[in-house]
Design an enzyme around this catalytic site. Structure first.
Site, PDB file in Angstrom:
ATOM      1  N   ASP A  46      -5.314   1.555 -26.625  1.00  0.00           N
ATOM      2  CA  ASP A  46      -6.012   1.364 -25.358  1.00  0.00           C
ATOM      3  C   ASP A  46      -6.154   2.663 -24.599  1.00  0.00           C
ATOM      4  OD1 ASP A  46      -6.480  -1.321 -25.565  1.00  0.00           O
ATOM      5  OD2 ASP A  46      -4.670  -1.916 -24.498  1.00  0.00           O
ATOM      6  N   GLU A  79       0.818  -8.598   8.522  1.00  0.00           N
ATOM      7  CA  GLU A  79       0.851  -7.165   8.860  1.00  0.00           C
ATOM      8  C   GLU A  79       1.767  -6.364   7.946  1.00  0.00           C
ATOM      9  OE1 GLU A  79      -0.267  -3.755  10.841  1.00  0.00           O
ATOM     10  OE2 GLU A  79      -1.104  -5.776  10.953  1.00  0.00           O
ATOM     11  N   PRO A 107       0.802  -1.224   0.000  1.00  0.00           N
ATOM     12  CA  PRO A 107       0.000   0.000   0.000  1.00  0.00           C
ATOM     13  C   PRO A 107       0.839   1.281   0.000  1.00  0.00           C
ATOM     14  CG  PRO A 107      -0.825  -1.563   1.627  1.00  0.00           C
ATOM     15  CD  PRO A 107       0.490  -2.090   1.145  1.00  0.00           C
ATOM     16  N   ARG A 163       0.821  -7.895 -21.954  1.00  0.00           N
ATOM     17  CA  ARG A 163       0.049  -7.567 -23.158  1.00  0.00           C
ATOM     18  C   ARG A 163       0.758  -6.520 -24.022  1.00  0.00           C
ATOM     19  NH1 ARG A 163      -3.615  -3.725 -23.493  1.00  0.00           N
ATOM     20  NH2 ARG A 163      -5.238  -5.170 -24.194  1.00  0.00           N
TER      21      ARG A 163
END
Length: 264
Positions: free
Chosen positions: A187, A134, A107, A172
């Protein structure tokens, strides 16, 4: 390209690696995809890879030794011992020669986007570390990884799904991975804008018709229409992207006209 994923749940990765675009790219030899269970490198009889945090607190923290050992195994570096660390600097030298990108999914990492995908797609070897519990022992961040990435401001159970998301977006982009080589170029986000709307047969479905422009056969005008639609969609849904998109003078004029239409 070679991609290794260090995980406690290799079965999560193998299912994705063997299907769709990733499976086809793997079968064609465009990319090597490997899941490595770093529990196999725990070095203790209970195969534990986590422990309680120094200083107290809730949760468990991933230990550095199994993850370092797993990365060194992937790189073909001999197991590190206390004696080898005293004798020479061979581990550091070997890692410097290989120079893979070792990516920690967490994160606290940099928010992932298409620009980073295009950067990683140029690499020869990527190693992803997927954590649980954790968090990670800080020495993994300080002395092993080259990048820390996050796919968004929310918390997941582990790093496997984020890693697979990044891997899919990178593979990709490899030449030959997609059936239509222009797909990755047009894209959303690749051009800095959201993609224009698409239509296919039938020309009319339940009373809803394909725009006349797309049926005209005039390719130059169709391209102009698509560009305008991409600008309009980006303005409506992701105006923040326009701040960094490469826009021509004509694009700027089109945007001004679209903004005036909104205000009218």
């Amino acid at each position: 390209m070679r991609i290794d994923v260090l995980t406690l749940f290799p079965e999560m990765c193998e299912g994705v690696f063997s299907t769709s675009i990733l499976g086809k790219a793997r079968d064609k030899g465009i990319v090597s995809l490997n899941a490595v269970n770093f529990r196999d490198f725990s070095g203790n009889k209970h195969n534990t890879v986590d422990d309680t945090p120094y200083g107290g607190g809730g949760g468990m923290v991933l230990k550095p030794d199994p993850i370092f050992a797993a990365v060194e195994h992937v790189l073909g570096i001999p197991p590190v011992t206390a004696e080898s660390l005293k004798e020479d600097n061979s581990v550091v030298e070997a890692e410097a020669q290989v120079k893979p990108r070792i990516i920690l999914m967490c994160p606290q990492g940099k928010t992932y986007n298409q620009k980073i995908a295009e950067e990683l797609a140029k690499e020869q070897h990527l190693i992803f570390i997927c954590g649980h519990y954790e968090g990670y022992d800080e020495r993994i961040r300080e002395h092993l990884v080259t990048d820390e990435l996050s796919i968004g401001d929310y918390v997941l159970t582990g790093g496997e799904l984020p890693a697979l998301t990044v891997i899919d977006s990178v593979v990709r982009l490899q030449p030959g991975a997609l059936g239509n080589e222009t797909s990755a170029i047009t894209d959303s986000f690749s051009t800095g804008l959201l993609e224009y709307p698409h239509y296919t047969r039938p020309a009319e479905f339940r009373g809803w018709k394909v725009p006349d422009m797309l049926l005209s056969g005039h390719h130059a005008n169709i391209e102009l229409w698509r560009r305008e639609q991409a600008l309009q969609r980006t303005l409506e849904r992701r105006p923040d992207l326009l701040e960094t998109a490469e826009l021509t003078a004509k694009d700027q004029k089109t945007l001004e006209a679209l903004k005036q239409q909104e205000q009218a």
